[in-house]
Design a protein around this motif. Sequence first.
Motif, PDB file in Angstrom:
ATOM      1  N   THR A   7       4.339   3.773  -0.152  1.00 45.60           N
ATOM      2  CA  THR A   7       3.731   2.896  -0.857  1.00 45.60           C
ATOM      3  C   THR A   7       3.031   1.683  -0.179  1.00 45.60           C
ATOM      4  N   GLU A  60      -0.232  -1.486  -5.687  1.00 43.92           N
ATOM      5  CA  GLU A  60       0.657  -0.829  -4.912  1.00 43.92           C
ATOM      6  C   GLU A  60       0.324   0.669  -5.321  1.00 43.92           C
ATOM      7  N   GLN A  65       0.483   4.920  -4.059  1.00 36.28           N
ATOM      8  CA  GLN A  65       1.256   5.635  -3.129  1.00 36.28           C
ATOM      9  C   GLN A  65       0.401   6.773  -2.378  1.00 36.28           C
TER      10      GLN A  65
END
Length: 183
Positions: free
Chosen positions: A134, A145, A147
């Motif tokens: 992340t 944030e 991934q």
Amino acid sequence: MARRCAWRRSLLAAAALAGSLVLGGCAGPQVQDYTGQTPVLDLREYFNGELTAHGLFTDRSGAVKRRFTVRMVGRWQGDQGVLEEDFTYSDGQTERRVWRLSRQADGRYVGRADDVLGEAKGEAAGNALRWQYTLRLPVDGTTYEVQFDDWMYLMDRQVMLNRATMSKFGIRLGEVTLSFHKP
């Protein structure tokens, strides 16, 4: 009675859809699928010394949004490594990331960087590495944030290709494509 049958049909349809989504999520490639592929990727060997990468970010529609070059220097002592990455984007913006990498006893890798939330985890088999983490991504004064699910494939001793999917809340935002070159 008709309402109860319609309700059951709706419930069965929802259950079937949920089941197909769960099974579909497991249907992707696994790193072990590449076990017999050569050349065998050893991060300690490939990311040791100077490297250059050229890449681009494409959005969900496939449109190129950013192009960049990365100059890297990697150093390993046993199973501990440092990979310094200096990014230069086509608009002139620059960025730096320093990875602290560790090869685990089971052959997996873990890594940390200042803009990575927690620990990145990687697993290699044959010529492939899957690297997941992340990233804290600054965009227009806000930090998101997101991934990353990276797949790296060693083509030969000098070239490695990387395809990374970027997502948030499970929704695919785009892809990063990189070509690494080691002199």
